[in-house]
Design an enzyme around this catalytic site. Structure first.
Site, PDB file in Angstrom:
ATOM      1  N   GLU A 172     -77.780  41.823  41.037  1.00 24.07           N
ATOM      2  CA  GLU A 172     -76.617  41.437  40.236  1.00 24.07           C
ATOM      3  C   GLU A 172     -76.625  39.965  39.821  1.00 24.07           C
ATOM      4  O   GLU A 172     -75.798  39.152  40.287  1.00 24.07           O
ATOM      5  CB  GLU A 172     -75.316  41.785  40.977  1.00 24.07           C
ATOM      6  CG  GLU A 172     -75.174  43.264  41.250  1.00 24.07           C
ATOM      7  CD  GLU A 172     -73.806  43.676  41.779  1.00 24.07           C
ATOM      8  OE1 GLU A 172     -73.552  44.891  41.825  1.00 24.07           O
ATOM      9  OE2 GLU A 172     -72.993  42.791  42.133  1.00 24.07           O
TER      10      GLU A 172
ATOM     11  N   GLU B 226     -76.265  51.169  42.729  1.00 27.47           N
ATOM     12  CA  GLU B 226     -74.967  51.124  43.408  1.00 27.47           C
ATOM     13  C   GLU B 226     -73.919  51.770  42.532  1.00 27.47           C
ATOM     14  O   GLU B 226     -73.857  51.510  41.329  1.00 27.47           O
ATOM     15  CB  GLU B 226     -74.489  49.684  43.662  1.00 27.47           C
ATOM     16  CG  GLU B 226     -75.174  48.923  44.741  1.00 27.47           C
ATOM     17  CD  GLU B 226     -74.557  47.535  44.917  1.00 27.47           C
ATOM     18  OE1 GLU B 226     -73.347  47.372  44.608  1.00 27.47           O
ATOM     19  OE2 GLU B 226     -75.276  46.631  45.354  1.00 27.47           O
TER      20      GLU B 226
END
Length: 434
Positions: free
Chosen positions: A168, A351
């Protein structure tokens, strides 16, 4: 239980559960160095209840039990992260043998249980000594990260099924250096612009270092949102375009096309490194797969008096207890978009999950998002896997221990693990081969 079956996702599809080192490991007395999250959590009211990750889920000692949960749940793979300060306490230089040995045990434990290790090199726990030198604002981090990546590849590369460089990068750079929500907690446009570039440059140098050392199956994990306009007005449509550039296109374009959106480079020109364009060939090194983390959408409206001329507004969909809208169609559309507009590489949903005490809502969440993946595949998206976030209730960053994403409940006083209905739903689906 889920209405989706394993067969609905096709042969060879990988199912896994995901965690991150700082959020679960604890075990900070083995020579591990301090990280930016230790100091961030110790400062003011950055984290709810002043919670920190010093114990977390005690995974450092309880990893065999946790890997048994992965195996018994029927999962094919476990996505975990290495803790840079556990392996190299000062970020560069001397290596911590106890840390090296811990990940030997953990990886061997996965292989003994028939679990594929999906490793992430960086999931936000930067060694504090590197932050003292400017952290992600300092171009030298590309070299520091490459050296760290090389260590990982030499020690563990032949046992890892897949390796992601960065988890991320939007959170590493923008959330943490402009919005100040996560460590190191800056609210500075120059800091953010530098970090936005350097985190991707480090990704590229990391890929190079991994490949030199023989590591295989390399990728990156990007968090994406479905960016939508609050209305059909030209101003709101333009705001959504800016929001999409900030959240999605900077990272997708940089990594997969070697280009940043001009909309943003024009805006950030005074703050970016002067010769950033020279780094684009390194940033866009070839990969073997791309991970996508997805949780919700962003609805944008024009706000001329706000930074970047935009503001986010709340939608009317059902929300998690963090106020995040539940929007499976956004995942479907993003998967199709990335496969259509950016790359034909295999994609993994690395995720997705829901913070919620009512686990029946979590079961419905996963069912809806698994259907979204199946729909995306039917529309031509090249999706090869799905990882539930998270295996365990854990330290949820600035939310501390108040937010529970786990499919396994953790009692933080006793460290007792109790599978939830969502775990049983995965278990039922994954053990049913019909």
């Amino acid at each position: 239980m889920f209405t989706v079956s394993r067969a609905d996702l096709g042969p060879g599809f990988t199912f896994g559960a995901a965690t991150a080192a700082y959020q679960i490991e604890g075990g900070q007395t083995d020579g591990r160095g301090p990280s930016i999250w230790d100091s961030f959590a110790a400062t003011g009211s950055n984290v709810k209840n002043h919670d920190d990750g010093s114990v977390a889920c005690d995974h450092y000692n309880r990893w065999p039990e946790d890997l048994d949960l992965v195996r018994d749940g029927g999962f094919d793979a476990y996505r975990f992260s290495f803790a840079w300060p556990r392996l190299i306490p000062e970020g560069t230089g001397a290596v911590n043998k106890a840390g090296l040995d811990f990940y030997d045990r953990l990886i061997d434990g996965m292989l003994e249980r028939g679990i594929k290790p999906f490793a992430t090199l960086y999931h936000w726990d930067l060694p504090s000594a590197l932050q003292d030198k400017g952290g992600w604002m300092n171009r030298d981090i590309a070299g520091w990260f490459a050296d760290y990546a090389a260590l990982i590849a030499r020690r563990y590369g032949d046992r890892l099924h897949a390796v992601a460089t960065i988890n991320e990068p939007w959170c590493v750079a923008f959330l943490s250096h402009y919005l100040g929500v996560h460590a190191p907690g800056y609210r500075d446009l120059r800091a953010a612009a530098r970090a936005m570039h350097h985190v991707l440059l480090a990704h590229g140098t990391g890929v190079d270092a991994l490949r030199v050392e023989g590591a295989k199956n390399l990728g990156i994990v990007l968090n994406l949102e479905k960016a939508e306009a609050a209305s059909d007005s030209p101003e709101d449509v333009a705001a959504a375009d800016m929001g999409d550039a900030l959240f999605n296109r900077w990272y997708l374009g940089g990594v997969l096309k070697g280009e940043y959106p001009k909309l943003l480079t024009d805006e950030l020109a005074p703050y970016l490194p002067k010769t950033y364009e020279r780094d684009m060939p390194v940033i866009s090194r070839s990969l073997d797969w791309v991970g996508i983390n997805y949780y919700t959408r962003g609805i944008y409206a024009a706000a001329p008096d706000q930074p970047f001329g935009i503001t986010k507004v709340s939608g009317d969909l059902e929300k998690s207890d963090l106020g995040w809208e539940i929007y499976p169609k956004g995942l479907e559309d993003l998967l199709v978009r990335v496969s259509t507009d950016y790359t034909d590489l295999p994609l993994y949903v690395t995720e997705t999950g829901m913070s919620e005490d009512d686990d029946s809502k979590r079961v419905a969440y996963y069912d809806g998002h698994l259907k979204a993946v199946a729909n995306a595949k039917a529309r031509g998206a090249n999706v090869d896997g799905f990882f539930a976030w998270s295996l365990l209730d854990n330290y949820e960053w600035a939310e501390g221990y108040t937010s529970r994403f786990g499919i396994v409940h953790v009692d933080y006083d006793t460290q007792v693990r109790t599978p939830k209905g969502s775990y049983r739903a995965f278990q039922g689906m994954l053990h049913n081969t019909k």
